[in-house]
Design an enzyme around this catalytic site. Structure first.
Site, PDB file in Angstrom:
ATOM      1  N   GLU B  47      23.624   0.247  12.699  1.00 10.94           N
ATOM      2  CA  GLU B  47      23.790  -1.191  12.875  1.00 10.94           C
ATOM      3  C   GLU B  47      24.672  -1.771  11.769  1.00 10.94           C
ATOM      4  O   GLU B  47      25.582  -2.559  12.039  1.00 10.94           O
ATOM      5  CB  GLU B  47      22.425  -1.907  12.849  1.00 10.94           C
ATOM      6  CG  GLU B  47      21.431  -1.459  13.904  1.00 10.94           C
ATOM      7  CD  GLU B  47      21.820  -1.827  15.333  1.00 10.94           C
ATOM      8  OE1 GLU B  47      22.821  -2.559  15.527  1.00 10.94           O
ATOM      9  OE2 GLU B  47      21.127  -1.384  16.267  1.00 10.94           O
ATOM     10  N   ASN B  51      28.396  -3.356  12.245  1.00  8.61           N
ATOM     11  CA  ASN B  51      28.696  -4.737  11.841  1.00  8.61           C
ATOM     12  C   ASN B  51      29.959  -4.808  10.994  1.00  8.61           C
ATOM     13  O   ASN B  51      30.797  -5.697  11.189  1.00  8.61           O
ATOM     14  CB  ASN B  51      27.523  -5.323  11.032  1.00  8.61           C
ATOM     15  CG  ASN B  51      26.438  -5.894  11.911  1.00  8.61           C
ATOM     16  OD1 ASN B  51      26.560  -5.934  13.140  1.00  8.61           O
ATOM     17  ND2 ASN B  51      25.362  -6.350  11.301  1.00  8.61           N
ATOM     18  N   ARG B 105      28.025  -8.023  22.764  1.00 14.14           N
ATOM     19  CA  ARG B 105      27.277  -7.773  21.541  1.00 14.14           C
ATOM     20  C   ARG B 105      25.915  -8.419  21.738  1.00 14.14           C
ATOM     21  O   ARG B 105      25.814  -9.578  22.108  1.00 14.14           O
ATOM     22  CB  ARG B 105      27.970  -8.426  20.318  1.00 14.14           C
ATOM     23  CG  ARG B 105      29.423  -8.043  20.080  1.00 14.14           C
ATOM     24  CD  ARG B 105      29.665  -6.563  19.932  1.00 14.14           C
ATOM     25  NE  ARG B 105      28.762  -5.910  19.002  1.00 14.14           N
ATOM     26  CZ  ARG B 105      28.485  -4.608  19.010  1.00 14.14           C
ATOM     27  NH1 ARG B 105      29.021  -3.824  19.925  1.00 14.14           N
ATOM     28  NH2 ARG B 105      27.664  -4.089  18.127  1.00 14.14           N
TER      29      ARG B 105
END
Lengths: 102, 159
Positions: B47, B51, B105
């Site tokens: 994650e 990002n 997203r």
């Protein structure tokens, strides 16, 4: 990441293998959308037996397909997800919109 | 007492997401985590790295630096980029909030990191970059491999 599919009446069984992350998500979305052009498919059944990894990018792909199917009265169900992937489904609330079948 | 550290620098491209997971997971394995603890860390790393690639660098590339420290039963990880930074960190942490809704997203990145790790801190300066810091402490129980070995030895002795 590989996608194998099998048609069973109104159901498209989609077996997703390997890892589903930001790198592999676009190809999966594209492939699924092409298959879902067939409007006689009412149910997308995700068989995640061979899916070894999924993060929130996978949530995005599944939600995207859910919205498309929902617009024509269809739905998604999921089966054989491992513990880690089930955890992701749980904390993202994905089980509220995707039915788990054992 | 286990003490170890590593620093990893790599291109912010999506094919390195898997590499980052494996590298950090492998380093973390020194603490004999359970399969679940290992999956938690790998997912959180995925994650944070995603990002940086998607939001920090807007998919245009850059450099990501991961640093890990192992101390006793804990790993402390930082994932750092020199991208655009986050204007409002509290807003970014809200579940389902995303600045890229059109791109499928889910907006769950920070939620997953917070749920899967034992601590999460985000430091960001718009225009300079973002550093995500996370901690995971393995439970007192032995890892699954050790349990399986002991079970096998017990069965051998019983037979």
């Amino acid at each position: 990441m590989k996608l194998n599919t099998k048609r069973q009446g109104q159901v498209l069984v989609a077996q997703i293998s390997g890892e589903l992350d930001h790198h592999t998500a676009p190809a999966l979305a594209e492939h699924m959308d092409a298959l879902l052009q067939d409007k006689t498919i009412r149910v997308l059944q995700l068989d995640l037996k061979n899916l070894t990894f999924m993060d929130s990018s996978g949530i995005g792909v599944i939600l995207g397909r859910y919205k498309r199917l929902r617009n024509r009265g269809g739905r998604i169900c999921v089966t054989n997800e491992n513990k880690a992937i089930s955890k992701i489904f749980q904390i993202s609330g994905l089980y509220q919109v995707v039915e788990k079948i054992s | 007492m286990l003490e170890n550290s590593m620093r990893l620098e790599f291109l912010a491209i999506s094919r390195n997401e898997s590499f980052a997971r494996v590298a950090v997971g492998s380093f973390f394995s020194q603490l004999n985590p359970t399969l679940e603890e290992l999956a938690d860390v790998k997912t959180a790393i995925s994650e944070a790295v995603t990002n940086s690639i998607v939001h920090g660098y807007k998919n245009k590339g850059g450099t990501i630096i991961i640093e890990c420290v192992l101390l006793n039963k804990s790993i402390a990880v930082t994932v750092q980029d020199y991208g655009v930074g986050i204007e409002n960190v509290e807003q970014a942490k809200q579940p389902f909030f995303t600045t890229m809704p059109g791109d499928e997203r889910s907006g769950m990145g920070f939620t997953v990191m917070e749920a899967f790790m034992d601590g999460l801190e985000i430091v960001s300066r718009p225009g300079e970059g973002t550093t995500v810091s996370m901690v995971k402490t393995v439970a007192e129980n032995e890892g699954e491999e050790e349990q399986a070995c002991k079970q096998a030895v017990r069965q051998d002795n019983a037979g």
